[in-house]
Structures are given as structure tokens and as C-alpha cells.
Enzyme design. Structure first.
Site, mmCIF file in Angstrom:
data_model
loop_
_atom_site.group_PDB
_atom_site.id
_atom_site.type_symbol
_atom_site.label_atom_id
_atom_site.label_comp_id
_atom_site.label_asym_id
_atom_site.label_seq_id
_atom_site.Cartn_x
_atom_site.Cartn_y
_atom_site.Cartn_z
ATOM 1 N N HIS A 108 4.560 34.106 -29.912
ATOM 2 C CA HIS A 108 5.211 34.226 -28.604
ATOM 3 C C HIS A 108 4.387 35.157 -27.704
ATOM 4 O O HIS A 108 4.642 36.360 -27.688
ATOM 5 C CB HIS A 108 6.605 34.850 -28.764
ATOM 6 C CG HIS A 108 7.596 33.980 -29.436
ATOM 7 N ND1 HIS A 108 8.518 33.238 -28.737
ATOM 8 C CD2 HIS A 108 7.834 33.753 -30.743
ATOM 9 C CE1 HIS A 108 9.289 32.582 -29.598
ATOM 10 N NE2 HIS A 108 8.894 32.872 -30.819
ATOM 11 N N CYS A 155 5.999 28.391 -29.818
ATOM 12 C CA CYS A 155 6.702 28.408 -31.102
ATOM 13 C C CYS A 155 7.291 27.028 -31.412
ATOM 14 O O CYS A 155 6.525 26.117 -31.708
ATOM 15 C CB CYS A 155 7.729 29.526 -31.139
ATOM 16 S SG CYS A 155 7.962 30.118 -32.827
ATOM 17 N N GLU A 199 4.586 35.629 -24.680
ATOM 18 C CA GLU A 199 5.369 36.174 -23.560
ATOM 19 C C GLU A 199 5.865 37.599 -23.812
ATOM 20 O O GLU A 199 6.025 38.376 -22.877
ATOM 21 C CB GLU A 199 6.563 35.256 -23.244
ATOM 22 C CG GLU A 199 7.689 35.206 -24.274
ATOM 23 C CD GLU A 199 7.467 34.198 -25.403
ATOM 24 O OE1 GLU A 199 6.309 33.822 -25.640
ATOM 25 O OE2 GLU A 199 8.450 33.806 -26.058
HETATM 26 N N1 GLN Z 1 12.706 27.013 -35.370
HETATM 27 C C1 GLN Z 1 11.304 27.230 -35.473
HETATM 28 C C2 GLN Z 1 10.950 28.045 -36.702
HETATM 29 O O1 GLN Z 1 11.647 28.766 -37.238
HETATM 30 C C3 GLN Z 1 10.746 27.855 -34.234
HETATM 31 C C4 GLN Z 1 11.274 29.212 -33.910
HETATM 32 C C5 GLN Z 1 10.993 29.654 -32.508
HETATM 33 O O2 GLN Z 1 10.762 28.847 -31.629
HETATM 34 N N2 GLN Z 1 11.042 30.937 -32.252
HETATM 35 O O3 GLN Z 1 9.931 28.062 -37.194
#
Ligand code: GLN
Length: 538
Positions: free
Chosen positions: A510, A384, A512
């Protein structure tokens, strides 16, 4: 088919006794006996969901496939039971009140005075029964957050009391307490347990099973004493001694007879050894027997708290175990990572994970990690925000766009390689408005992603507002960073890779969250395998 049985898990004496793991272990054992089981968590705090909470409050925010930002215990439930949970598996005081207040505003209460009892407790009970009514599970396990006696959890405890009254034997309470060992007196003490049970009894709940967390074995006589003082059958007082690792807890609890105590209480007949834990035991054995290590650096801004990256940690452990390795996770605080100390902090690792996150703090350290891994060809996995950092670092140092950034960090950047989606630009409410939940992703053949998943279409969970800016896609691909995972509907970039390197991959999603003990996520498996080959070459 028999009606759904409800198991309530409450905790007393102290917090952090591992109610989530105990709930997941009970679920695992009942499932291993062939029953259909789900687990839900009721949290007494007033936030509508944990999405707006800082990870330092309650650890990571877990995300369900249907896009609910949930308590991290749902992660334990999914990982232990290999099931999928949804927004129905996690409710907070805030959500209960929000729903009751909305009903009141609509006039649903027909002019009545709206009160904690019956309106709040009815709403709690409706939520408790929802999954059982809808999917007819054999067992619905409900973990009540907090510690018995807290002001906040009173309405939940009252709802449990009412349900027990209404459903009788179909509803049981398992109370988890702590039996401290006083070193000076060389004695285990049961008084806190007795007090905690009294407190429950004062609220009208007689526990059916007691689970006693302890660091030393509790003698039979002592258990008998607890049973007598607390009105609980002797065989329903179960010892839960500190385990070597969380995966052993279901096995330990089975040995202690927790599953059979539950079955007896709900009136189900059973055969002692009619339980299939073969696969689970297989995992535990491999975990315990692994001798060689695999060293992974986790670069993030919340590495000071062990629960902040719980699912990543667990997914790495699973992948390491299935590769017969012990995971050594070296946490690197992104704020402290600089070009100058990168070699010192990162060199002793076989692979690097760049963690998710929000906001500016520590971001430069993540760029440093991305560059270090890219230039030294160390297997690297950006998740992410971690993926976004890989993209920004590549833009700056390979494409020469020195001021490239995400508009989250610099709203005026001339090269917004990561930017808000159009649909996010109008959003003012911060709760539950990100791109949340599972989305499909098409993979490019020949990529490490495809090699890992071995299929063209996958589905993984998201939690972010910002995206790869497709205006730059061609430039990135020409320079060697390929977009190997694309959302088929929106064309948003979900995976980037530098395919000329050994394993350098970032996911906007994600992976995970979906990784479980018996079904580890393919990308984590592939990353760990790459890290192992890297370690062999050293
Ligand atoms: N801050 C970033 C976004 O909103 C990544 C978010 C995250 O890592 N879950 O896109």
C-alpha cells in the site's frame, strides 16, 4: 533539555468536529517552530485494534511501518508532520484491558483487587507517557477519541486528570467544541460549549485552551463571554472557522494564535513570527491555484464512505497538486460495474485506481476495470486486492486460464494465481495476523516502478494474507505481465506491470500509507503524470 510537555486534545458537543486535523495542525505548528513532536490517539472502543473493523465503522484502517493496524487519524498525523508513527501511537480500551488482564493472570498485581482506578488508569498513563519517556520529545500530543461525557472515555479522562495533577504545567488540555449558528434566530450559540466545558470540569479537568469550531466568525464579545463562563483566558479561546480544505487549517490556526496560546500555557517563551511554514504554504498555494483537472476513477466496494479510502484519496491529491492539477475523484462502486456499463462509467477518466479490499463482493467489477484499462491502455494502478485483480484478469483473458482466481474468492480454483502463503494457512486468529508493516522490495530497471522511485530498493507497507503464486511467474512474464518488484528475502512478488502499456501497474503493498503532504509517494506521482499525458492525448 526541558521535560516532555503533554497536550491532550478532547472533543465536546458533537463528534466529527475534526479533532484529528486539529491535533495534527497543532503538531505541525509546534514542529514548524523547531520542536520535536509526536501525536498519539487513544480510542475508547473495545476492539484491541481497528484491524477487524469494517471500513464503514471508522473509515480506513491505517498501517504503520512496524505493522500496527491503526486508526486513520494516524494517517493525518503522518501526512501533516511528515513523521513515522508506530504501534505506540495508537491505543484502544481493548488493548489496555488486554494488557491489564494478562498482568493479572501472571500474578503481577500480587493478590490485589484489579480495578478501573488505579489499574486501568495506571495502564493508560503508562501508555500515554511511553513515547515521551523513550524518545524525549518536546511535545507529545494525545488525542482522546470520542466525545467528553461518553461512558467509554471516562477512564481516559480520569487518566488525563491524574496526569495534570502529577505533572502540573507540563500537561495542558485543549478542548474542541462546536458553536452552532441558528439560522432562524440568526445567532451563534455558545451554550453547548459551556455545557461541555462544565462536564469536563465536573470530571476535574479545567481546559487551558478552547477551540471553537464554527461556520461563522465569532465576535470578540462572544469569545470573551465564553472565556468568562469557562474560566479560560480570553486569548486562549480560539476560533476555528470552516476552512476551504484541511491543508489550510494549520495556517488558520496559526493566524488565530493557537500555537502561541499553547506555548504560553506550557511556559515557553516565543517570538511571534519565529515559525517556518514556507513549504507548507507552498503546497497550499499550489493546491488552491491549480485550475486544470485530472480525473481519476476509484473502483472499490466502500466508495460510499469518504473515509474508507482516505490515504489513497490523500496520496492522489498530493500527487495532483504537485502536478498543478485539481483532483476529480470519480468513485465507482465495484458491485455496479459490468462489461456492459464499463465504457459509460469509466470513459471520462484519465486514470483508474483499483482499490484494496477483502472478500468476494464487488470483485467482478474490479476485473472489469482491470480489463477495460488494459485493453484501452488507460493508466491503471491496482493496490493490494486491486493488484491481485489485475493478475487474475490477466490470467483469465490473456493466459486463457478461464477459472483462475484467488483462493480467497474460490478455494477450489484450478488456477490459484493468488494464494495464501504457507505461513498463513495455520492462522485462526484474525487480529494482527496478516503480512503487516514495511518490507523491502527490489525493483527491476526499465520498469515504471524503478523510473518512479529512481532507486533499486524501496520499502513499503503491507496488509494482506494472499500473494502472487510464483508457480505462474514464468507464464505471466512470457505473456507480457512482468514482476518488477520482488521481496529480496522471500522472493514474493510485490509489483506487477504490463510494460508494453503506458502505465499499468499493481502493487501488493500500500504505497498510499507513506505518502505525505511534503513527500508524496513516487508511484502516485508517476501514475498521475501518466494520467495527465493520457488526458492530453484525448
Ligand atoms: N484480501 C486480499 C488479501 O488479503 C487483499 C487485502 C488488501 O487489499 N489489503 O490478500
Amino acid at each position: 533539555m526541558a521535560e516532555t510537555k503533554y497536550i491532550f486534545v478532547t472533543g465536546g458537543v458533537a463528534s466529527s468536529l475534526g479533532k484529528g486535523i486539529i491535533s495534527a495542525s497543532i503538531g505541525k505548528l509546534l514542529q514548524a517552530r523547531g520542536y520535536s513532536v509526536t501525536i498519539q490517539k487513544f480510542d475508547p472502543y473495545i476492539n484491541v485494534d481497528p484491524g477487524t473493523l469494517n471500513p464503514y465503522e471508522h473509515g480506513e484502517c491505517y498501517v504503520t511501518v512496524d505493522g500496527h493496524e491503526a486508526d486513520l487519524d494516524l494517517g493525518h498525523y503522518e501526512r501533516f508532520l511528515n513523521i513515522r508513527t508506530t504501534r505506540a501511537n495508537n491505543t484502544t480500551t481493548g488493548r489496555i484491558y488486554k494488557s491489564v488482564i494478562e498482568k493479572e493472570r501472571r500474578g503481577d498485581y500480587l493478590g490485589k483487587t484489579v480495578q478501573v482506578i488505579p489499574h486501568i488508569t495506571d495502564e493508560i498513563k503508562r501508555n500515554i507517557k511511553f513515547l515521551g519517556n523513550k524518545y524525549k520529545y518536546d511535545f507529545v500530543i494525545t488525542e482522546i477519541g470520542g466525545t467528553v461525557g461518553d461512558i467509554e472515555s471516562l477512564p481516559f479522562i480520569e487518566a488525563v486528570r491524574q496526569m495534570r495533577w502529577e505533572l502540573g504545567k507540563s500537561c495542558i488540555n485543549i478542548h474542541l467544541t462546536y458553536v452552532p449558528y441558528l439560522a432562524a434566530a440568526k445567532e451563534l450559540k455558545t451554550k453547548p460549549t459551556q455545557h461541555s466545558v462544565k462536564q469536563l470540569q465536573e470530571m476535574g479537568i479545567q481546559p487551558d485552551v478552547l477551540v471553537l469550531r464554527t461556520e461563522r466568525h465569532i465576535p470578540v464579545e462572544m469569545r470573551k463571554k465564553v472565556a468568562l463562563f469557562c474560566n479560560v483566558d480570553h486569548e486562549s479561546v480560539v476560533e476555528c472557522i470552516d476552512a476551504r480544505n484541511i491543508y489550510e487549517v494549520p495556517l488558520l490556526m496559526h493566524k488565530e494564535g493557537l500555537d502561541t496560546a499553547v506555548l504560553k500555557k506550557v511556559g515557553f517563551s516565543y517570538k511571534e513570527d519565529d515559525i517556518n511554514l514556507t513549504d507548507w504554504k507552498g503546497f497550499v498555494d499550489r493546491y488552491n491555484q491549480a485550475k486544470d483537472t485530472i480525473r481519476i476513477a476509484l473502483v472499490g466496494k466502500y466508495v460510499g464512505l469518504q473515509d474508507a479510502y482516505k490515504s489513497i484519496n490523500e496520496a492522489l491529491i498530493q500527487a495532483a497538486t504537485y502536478n498543478d492539477r485539481k483532483l476529480v475523484l470519480n468513485c465507482v462502486l465495484s458491485e455496479e460495474l459490468t462489461e456492459e456499463n464499463a465504457d459509460e462509467l469509466l470513459k471520462n477518466n484519465d486514470g483508474i485506481v483499483i482499490a484494496p479490499g477483502f472478500g468476494q463482493r464487488g470483485i467482478e467489477g474490479k476485473f472489469v476495470a482491470a480489463r477495460y484499462a488494459r485493453e484501452k491502455d488507460i493508466p491503471a494502478f491496482g493496490i493490494c486486492l486491486g493488484m491481485q485483480c489485475m493478475v487474475i484478469e490477466f490470467a483469465r483473458n490473456v493466459l486463457g486460464l478461464k477459472l483462475a482466481n484467488s483462493t480467497e474468492m474460490d478455494s477450489k480454483t484450478p488456477d490459484n494465481v493468488i494464494d495464501l502463503m504457507e505461513s498463513q494457512k495455520e492462522v485462526t486468529d484474525m487480529g494482527g495476523t496478516m503480512r503487516l508493516g514495511a518490507f523491502d522490495c527490489h525493483l527491476t530497471e526499465d520498469s515504471n516502478a524503478y523510473k518512479a522511485y529512481k532507486k533499486m530498493t524501496i520499502s513499503e507497507r503491507h496488509r494482506h494474507r494472499y500473494e502472487f503464486n510464483n508457480n505462474y511467474k514464468e507464464a505471466f512474464e512470457k505473456a507480457g505481465m512482468s514482476c518488477t518488484g520482488i521481496n529480496p528475502e522471500t522472493k514474493l512478488v510485490e509489483i506487477v506491470e504490463i510494460t508494453s502499456l503506458k502505465w499499468y501497474l499493481g502493487t501488493q503493498f500500500h504505497p498510499e500509507y507513506g505518502s505525505t503532504v511534503l513527500a508524496p509517494n513516487p508511484l502516485f506521482m508517476s501514475f498521475v503524470e501518466a494520467a495527465i499525458s493520457n488526458s492530453k492525448k484525448k
